[in-house]
Design an enzyme around this catalytic site. Structure first.
Site, short mmCIF file in Angstrom:
data_model
loop_
_atom_site.label_atom_id
_atom_site.label_comp_id
_atom_site.label_asym_id
_atom_site.label_seq_id
_atom_site.Cartn_x
_atom_site.Cartn_y
_atom_site.Cartn_z
NE ARG A 194 -8.55 2.01 10.64
CZ ARG A 194 -7.00 1.01 10.11
NH1 ARG A 194 -6.63 2.08 9.22
NH2 ARG A 194 -6.37 0.16 10.47
CG HIS A 224 -5.32 -2.35 0.68
ND1 HIS A 224 -4.69 -2.68 -1.02
CD2 HIS A 224 -5.43 -2.15 1.23
CE1 HIS A 224 -3.23 -1.63 -0.68
NE2 HIS A 224 -3.63 -1.21 0.49
CG ASP A 225 -6.84 -5.00 5.24
OD1 ASP A 225 -5.63 -3.88 5.00
OD2 ASP A 225 -7.39 -4.56 6.80
CG ASP A 262 -6.20 -4.01 -3.77
OD1 ASP A 262 -7.09 -3.26 -3.20
OD2 ASP A 262 -5.33 -4.29 -3.19
CB SER A 304 -1.36 -0.45 1.39
OG SER A 304 -2.54 0.88 1.02
#
Length: 443
Positions: free
Chosen positions: A274, A393-394, A360, A212
């Protein structure tokens, strides 16, 4: 890559005092301090203690990470004193692996609570008995490296490269720059890391990796100092921030700025920013599997997804500084490898394994395939791989078995250091000049 195992010590945190840093946009970071994390052979410890101010083992094991909100002058002086001691002998000849954390991460890549804890340790993919492992807190963050939580960190009004900000009329999207941190870019974060490496006396890195925003910094490092890096392992990133990424960050930023508590304590704004980010970090299949609909319907019951997002927002608000969050969002927005004169991609000479994540939806996997192809077109050994994950993505923080295999592949990439030495080493002043507008031109 194989080395003889060495007896290893416990992970350590350390501070290094560095020269002032003029940022790409023109603001100047004084009392420049970087906090790092080290894990490696025990023989490294005297060298580390001679080059840096090493924190206690209790500090290194603290979890969750602690936001540093105090003046930096005293810590900077302690770190400077450490470097005035007689330096120890050079570190043993073990390969160095540099890790770069993502947007809200910290320097503790391994050990208790580390963001890659399952990958780092004896007999794991990154073994500190065979490798020297280093990670630095990124410039502009809030875990010990110079950032907006520190007294004296510059403001957006100090972005001297672009002159004074114009007055903003009502409804203008331009912001009150007095309340914003100075602009930090991945080029700045890479230069801060290179200065920290200089302070430690480390010239060569066998592998540099990050995902990232960390992957953005990895690419900038390889472009700024091609002679220092043998292998790259960027994950789930891109050559330049896309309009999609910038747009998502804009909405998150507005959530922070519209909080009545901004800039001192925009608690709810940070939580909402967040929550939005978590929706971009995760993919639908993983969320559906873990946060699916409740069995019994009620008009008043919280959906599991509601409570999940609230938990994630509260957790970040408790551990991160809102001004640092703005600085890191801005760094991601301003990422552009082509901004280096002649193009940053053309300077990279390290072998690369470029990894995208199939689900992602923040940095689409096609970006990493394109990066590998463009590096190969420039004569660099570049490979591409896809990490499969339900979680989006994580995935680079969750798919441990697959990541371990990919790390092994990255460490085994063929290298040609002769190509790297085709570029002279750029001192800090030269790197800063290269990222400034030509004299007499409009920025």
């Amino acid at each position: 890559m194989s080395t003889t195992p060495h007896h290893t010590s416990a992970p350590r945190l350390f501070d290094v005092a560095l020269p002032d840093l003029t940022l790409e946009a023109g603001a100047r970071v004084t009392n420049h301090l970087v906090r790092g994390w080290w894990w490696g052979p025990e023989d490294d410890v005297p060298w580390l203690q001679s080059r840096a101010s090493v924190l206690s083992e209790d500090d290194a094991q603290a979890s969750p990470p602690r936001v540093v909100r105090r003046g930096v002058a005293e810590r900077q002086a302690l770190a400077a004193q450490a470097r005035q001691r007689a330096p120890a002998r050079a570190p043993p000849a073990v390969p160095t692996v540099l890790l770069v954390h993502a947007l809200t991460g910290d320097m503790r890549a391994g050990g208790k609570g580390g963001w890659w804890e399952p990958l780092i340790g004896p007999r794991r993919a990154l073994d500190p008995s065979r490798l020297r492992l280093l990670c630095f807190n990124n410039l502009g963050s809030c875990y010990g490296t110079s950032g907006p939580a520190d007294e004296g960190f510059p403001k957006r009004t100090d972005d001297a490269r672009f002159g004074a900000p114009p007055p903003a009329a009502k409804g203008d999207l331009r912001l009150d720059e007095e309340r914003l941190p100075a602009t930090v870019t991945p080029w700045d974060q890479a230069r801060s890391i290179l200065l920290a490496m200089d302070a430690l006396g480390l010239d060569e890195v066998e592998l540099v990796t990050g995902g990232s925003l960390g992957g953005m910094v990895v690419l900038c490092l390889a472009a700024l100092a091609p002679e220092r890096f043998a292998r790259l392992f960027p994950i789930a990133t891109t050559e330049s921030a896309t309009a999609w990424v910038v747009g998502l960050n804009h909405v998150a930023r507005q959530a922070l700025l519209m909080d009545p508590g901004f800039p001192k304590a925009p608690r709810r704004g940070l939580e909402l920013a967040r929550q939005l980010a978590m929706l971009t970090y995760r993919a639908e299949p993983g969320l559906e599997a873990l946060q699916g609909r409740p069995e019994a319907w009620s008009s008043r019951a919280l959906h599991p997804m509601h409570s999940y997002l609230e938990y994630q927002g509260q957790k970040l608000e408790a551990r991160f500084d809102a001004r640092a969050y703005l600085a890191q969002l801005g760094a991601m927005d301003h990422h552009d490898l082509s901004r280096f004169p002649g193009g940053g991609l053309a300077r990279i000479r390290a072998s690369a394994l470029c990894v995208g994540i199939d689900t992602d939806q923040l940095f689409f996997p096609s970006h990493m395939a394109a990066l590998a192809r463009r590096l190969r077109e420039r004569g660099v050994h570049a490979e591409h791989a896809t990490l499969s994950s339900l979680h989006g993505h994580d995935g680079f923080l969750l798919e441990w078995d697959a990541l371990a295999a990919l790390l092994g592949r990255a460490l085994a990439l063929p290298t040609d250091r002769g190509l790297a030495h085709a570029f002279p080493r750029w001192p800090e002043a030269s790197a800063r000049a290269a990222l400034s507008p030509p004299s007499g031109t409009k920025a």
